[in-house]
Design a protein around this motif. Sequence first.
Motif, PDB file in Angstrom:
ATOM      1  N   LYS A 189       0.828  -1.142   0.023  1.00 40.93           N
ATOM      2  CA  LYS A 189      -0.194   0.050   0.126  1.00 40.93           C
ATOM      3  C   LYS A 189       0.740   1.215  -0.108  1.00 40.93           C
ATOM      4  O   LYS A 189       0.477   2.474  -0.090  1.00 40.93           O
ATOM      5  CB  LYS A 189      -0.877  -0.035   1.177  1.00 40.93           C
ATOM      6  CG  LYS A 189      -2.076  -1.216   1.274  1.00 40.93           C
ATOM      7  CD  LYS A 189      -3.028  -0.650   0.256  1.00 40.93           C
ATOM      8  CE  LYS A 189      -4.249  -1.811   0.334  1.00 40.93           C
ATOM      9  NZ  LYS A 189      -5.238  -1.562  -0.599  1.00 40.93           N
ATOM     10  N   GLY A 190       2.153   1.077   0.095  1.00 41.70           N
ATOM     11  CA  GLY A 190       3.134   2.025  -0.124  1.00 41.70           C
ATOM     12  C   GLY A 190       3.618   2.760   1.121  1.00 41.70           C
ATOM     13  O   GLY A 190       4.346   3.893   1.218  1.00 41.70           O
ATOM     14  N   HIS A 191       3.893   1.886   1.954  1.00 42.24           N
ATOM     15  CA  HIS A 191       4.317   2.204   3.290  1.00 42.24           C
ATOM     16  C   HIS A 191       5.757   1.552   3.276  1.00 42.24           C
ATOM     17  O   HIS A 191       5.982   0.333   2.716  1.00 42.24           O
ATOM     18  CB  HIS A 191       3.556   1.648   4.557  1.00 42.24           C
ATOM     19  CG  HIS A 191       2.391   2.447   4.411  1.00 42.24           C
ATOM     20  ND1 HIS A 191       1.987   3.808   4.763  1.00 42.24           N
ATOM     21  CD2 HIS A 191       0.882   1.787   4.340  1.00 42.24           C
ATOM     22  CE1 HIS A 191       0.568   3.912   4.944  1.00 42.24           C
ATOM     23  NE2 HIS A 191       0.061   2.792   4.654  1.00 42.24           N
ATOM     24  N   ASP A 192       6.919   2.336   3.844  1.00 42.34           N
ATOM     25  CA  ASP A 192       8.021   1.512   4.159  1.00 42.34           C
ATOM     26  C   ASP A 192       8.055   0.780   5.356  1.00 42.34           C
ATOM     27  O   ASP A 192       7.831   1.172   6.523  1.00 42.34           O
ATOM     28  CB  ASP A 192       9.180   2.684   4.096  1.00 42.34           C
ATOM     29  CG  ASP A 192       9.474   3.566   2.938  1.00 42.34           C
ATOM     30  OD1 ASP A 192       9.243   2.882   1.803  1.00 42.34           O
ATOM     31  OD2 ASP A 192       9.477   4.698   3.073  1.00 42.34           O
ATOM     32  N   VAL A 193       8.309  -0.619   5.043  1.00 39.57           N
ATOM     33  CA  VAL A 193       8.162  -1.532   6.382  1.00 39.57           C
ATOM     34  C   VAL A 193       9.357  -2.165   6.676  1.00 39.57           C
ATOM     35  O   VAL A 193      10.219  -2.840   5.719  1.00 39.57           O
ATOM     36  CB  VAL A 193       7.232  -2.666   6.235  1.00 39.57           C
ATOM     37  CG1 VAL A 193       6.961  -3.611   7.255  1.00 39.57           C
ATOM     38  CG2 VAL A 193       5.697  -1.916   5.724  1.00 39.57           C
ATOM     39  N   THR A 194      10.188  -1.901   7.972  1.00 41.51           N
ATOM     40  CA  THR A 194      11.382  -2.648   8.203  1.00 41.51           C
ATOM     41  C   THR A 194      10.789  -3.653   9.462  1.00 41.51           C
ATOM     42  O   THR A 194       9.969  -3.268  10.342  1.00 41.51           O
ATOM     43  CB  THR A 194      12.350  -1.325   8.899  1.00 41.51           C
ATOM     44  OG1 THR A 194      12.574  -0.636   7.975  1.00 41.51           O
ATOM     45  CG2 THR A 194      13.503  -2.258   9.266  1.00 41.51           C
ATOM     46  N   VAL A 195      11.211  -5.014   9.166  1.00 40.64           N
ATOM     47  CA  VAL A 195      10.829  -5.943   9.960  1.00 40.64           C
ATOM     48  C   VAL A 195      11.905  -6.701  10.468  1.00 40.64           C
ATOM     49  O   VAL A 195      13.131  -7.029  10.001  1.00 40.64           O
ATOM     50  CB  VAL A 195      10.031  -6.928   9.366  1.00 40.64           C
ATOM     51  CG1 VAL A 195       9.565  -8.215  10.510  1.00 40.64           C
ATOM     52  CG2 VAL A 195       8.746  -6.337   9.070  1.00 40.64           C
ATOM     53  N   ILE A 196      12.272  -6.519  11.993  1.00 42.50           N
ATOM     54  CA  ILE A 196      12.950  -7.509  12.763  1.00 42.50           C
ATOM     55  C   ILE A 196      12.579  -8.835  13.372  1.00 42.50           C
ATOM     56  O   ILE A 196      11.710  -8.730  14.079  1.00 42.50           O
ATOM     57  CB  ILE A 196      13.798  -6.655  13.969  1.00 42.50           C
ATOM     58  CG1 ILE A 196      14.476  -5.452  13.556  1.00 42.50           C
ATOM     59  CG2 ILE A 196      14.573  -7.631  14.724  1.00 42.50           C
ATOM     60  CD1 ILE A 196      14.882  -4.584  14.636  1.00 42.50           C
ATOM     61  N   SER A 197      12.965  -9.808  12.474  1.00 46.41           N
ATOM     62  CA  SER A 197      12.067 -11.368  12.955  1.00 46.41           C
ATOM     63  C   SER A 197      13.043 -12.253  12.476  1.00 46.41           C
ATOM     64  O   SER A 197      14.324 -12.113  12.028  1.00 46.41           O
ATOM     65  CB  SER A 197      10.982 -11.129  12.246  1.00 46.41           C
ATOM     66  OG  SER A 197      10.899 -11.770  10.841  1.00 46.41           O
ATOM     67  N   PHE A 198      12.675 -13.597  12.859  1.00 49.24           N
ATOM     68  CA  PHE A 198      13.527 -14.917  12.495  1.00 49.24           C
ATOM     69  C   PHE A 198      12.970 -15.223  11.223  1.00 49.24           C
ATOM     70  O   PHE A 198      13.644 -16.377  10.740  1.00 49.24           O
ATOM     71  CB  PHE A 198      13.041 -15.824  13.688  1.00 49.24           C
ATOM     72  CG  PHE A 198      13.732 -15.461  14.899  1.00 49.24           C
ATOM     73  CD1 PHE A 198      15.025 -16.142  15.438  1.00 49.24           C
ATOM     74  CD2 PHE A 198      13.137 -14.755  15.859  1.00 49.24           C
ATOM     75  CE1 PHE A 198      15.520 -15.701  16.604  1.00 49.24           C
ATOM     76  CE2 PHE A 198      13.782 -14.619  17.252  1.00 49.24           C
ATOM     77  CZ  PHE A 198      14.944 -15.089  17.343  1.00 49.24           C
ATOM     78  N   PHE A 199      12.154 -14.635  10.603  1.00 49.99           N
ATOM     79  CA  PHE A 199      11.391 -15.157   9.191  1.00 49.99           C
ATOM     80  C   PHE A 199      11.582 -14.106   8.198  1.00 49.99           C
ATOM     81  O   PHE A 199      10.583 -13.333   7.981  1.00 49.99           O
ATOM     82  CB  PHE A 199      10.133 -15.884   9.523  1.00 49.99           C
ATOM     83  CG  PHE A 199      10.261 -16.708  10.605  1.00 49.99           C
ATOM     84  CD1 PHE A 199      10.662 -17.954  10.188  1.00 49.99           C
ATOM     85  CD2 PHE A 199       9.641 -16.366  11.798  1.00 49.99           C
ATOM     86  CE1 PHE A 199      10.521 -18.917  11.412  1.00 49.99           C
ATOM     87  CE2 PHE A 199       9.704 -17.071  12.944  1.00 49.99           C
ATOM     88  CZ  PHE A 199      10.089 -18.545  12.609  1.00 49.99           C
ATOM     89  N   PRO A 200      12.905 -13.706   7.584  1.00 48.64           N
ATOM     90  CA  PRO A 200      13.033 -12.894   6.614  1.00 48.64           C
ATOM     91  C   PRO A 200      12.060 -13.472   5.332  1.00 48.64           C
ATOM     92  O   PRO A 200      11.910 -14.470   5.244  1.00 48.64           O
ATOM     93  CB  PRO A 200      14.071 -12.890   6.133  1.00 48.64           C
ATOM     94  CG  PRO A 200      14.786 -13.996   6.590  1.00 48.64           C
ATOM     95  CD  PRO A 200      14.110 -14.558   7.862  1.00 48.64           C
ATOM     96  N   GLN A 201      11.717 -12.364   4.364  1.00 47.59           N
ATOM     97  CA  GLN A 201      10.611 -13.043   3.166  1.00 47.59           C
ATOM     98  C   GLN A 201      11.657 -13.540   2.472  1.00 47.59           C
ATOM     99  O   GLN A 201      13.018 -13.552   2.382  1.00 47.59           O
ATOM    100  CB  GLN A 201      10.346 -11.506   2.401  1.00 47.59           C
ATOM    101  CG  GLN A 201       9.481 -10.523   3.131  1.00 47.59           C
ATOM    102  CD  GLN A 201       8.259 -11.231   3.390  1.00 47.59           C
ATOM    103  OE1 GLN A 201       7.385 -11.175   2.228  1.00 47.59           O
ATOM    104  NE2 GLN A 201       7.871 -11.542   4.406  1.00 47.59           N
ATOM    105  N   GLU A 202      11.092 -14.477   1.658  1.00 46.59           N
ATOM    106  CA  GLU A 202      11.865 -15.468   0.740  1.00 46.59           C
ATOM    107  C   GLU A 202      12.234 -14.824  -0.653  1.00 46.59           C
ATOM    108  O   GLU A 202      13.242 -15.202  -1.059  1.00 46.59           O
ATOM    109  CB  GLU A 202      10.901 -16.650   0.423  1.00 46.59           C
ATOM    110  CG  GLU A 202      10.841 -17.612   1.434  1.00 46.59           C
ATOM    111  CD  GLU A 202       9.868 -18.726   1.181  1.00 46.59           C
ATOM    112  OE1 GLU A 202       9.403 -19.017   0.070  1.00 46.59           O
ATOM    113  OE2 GLU A 202       9.563 -19.532   2.124  1.00 46.59           O
ATOM    114  N   LYS A 203      11.510 -13.639  -1.037  1.00 48.09           N
ATOM    115  CA  LYS A 203      11.893 -13.073  -2.133  1.00 48.09           C
ATOM    116  C   LYS A 203      11.916 -11.275  -1.822  1.00 48.09           C
ATOM    117  O   LYS A 203      10.926 -10.961  -0.845  1.00 48.09           O
ATOM    118  CB  LYS A 203      11.034 -13.325  -3.419  1.00 48.09           C
ATOM    119  CG  LYS A 203       9.566 -13.015  -3.220  1.00 48.09           C
ATOM    120  CD  LYS A 203       8.795 -13.322  -4.476  1.00 48.09           C
ATOM    121  CE  LYS A 203       7.198 -12.848  -4.194  1.00 48.09           C
ATOM    122  NZ  LYS A 203       6.393 -12.851  -5.249  1.00 48.09           N
ATOM    123  N   PRO A 204      12.876 -10.650  -2.560  1.00 49.27           N
ATOM    124  CA  PRO A 204      12.918  -9.300  -1.934  1.00 49.27           C
ATOM    125  C   PRO A 204      11.543  -8.612  -2.450  1.00 49.27           C
ATOM    126  O   PRO A 204      10.951  -8.947  -3.498  1.00 49.27           O
ATOM    127  CB  PRO A 204      14.095  -8.783  -2.657  1.00 49.27           C
ATOM    128  CG  PRO A 204      14.872  -9.879  -3.150  1.00 49.27           C
ATOM    129  CD  PRO A 204      13.959 -10.968  -3.159  1.00 49.27           C
TER     130      PRO A 204
END
Length: 198
Positions: free
Chosen positions: A46-61
Amino acid sequence: MVRACVLILCTLPLFTNGLKILGLFSHSGKSHHQVFEPLLVALSEKGHDVTVISFFPQEKPRPRFKDISLTNLSMPGSEVMNVDTKGSRIVKYKAILLIKMFADSICGPLLSSPQVQNFLKGDLSYDVILIEFFNSNCMMAIVEKVKAPTIGLSSCVVMPHWNDHFGNPDNPSYIPLIYMDYSDQLSFLERVENTVIS
């Protein structure tokens, strides 16, 4: 709290420039992350810049989505642990100790990890923080450092140790813990056990 969360999340698309959103998820169980991942991805779409600290990064950028991966810190087997509290007292006590063990074992390594330390040295200006309230509060140190409005999320019933933070009533003489299969009509021995487990 739920109303405020819904209100904020519903108004996010109204911002033309998008928001900088920080997601903090310190539990290493995949089932928990699967609850929040669709929300985080949708916010970035939706156009928001999302930064996530977690154990499960996205599989594709993904565009507008930045992962700070904690995968090297995860405890083997944490994604398949059984915390079923139905059954004998021993099974219940083991489930409680298991949840505590995971919380105790991750906070120090998580906060001192190079990836989190590098994140804390960068630009910490965020518009809102989304944080999971589950087994530990170690990510609250990052919330304190960033100082942005914070929305707590939970993929299950709120754990008893969060009640003080939220101002929820938490009297073990008549409020059974989620780990126990008691009603609110506790016998004397059930009250004692409920208090000891609390």
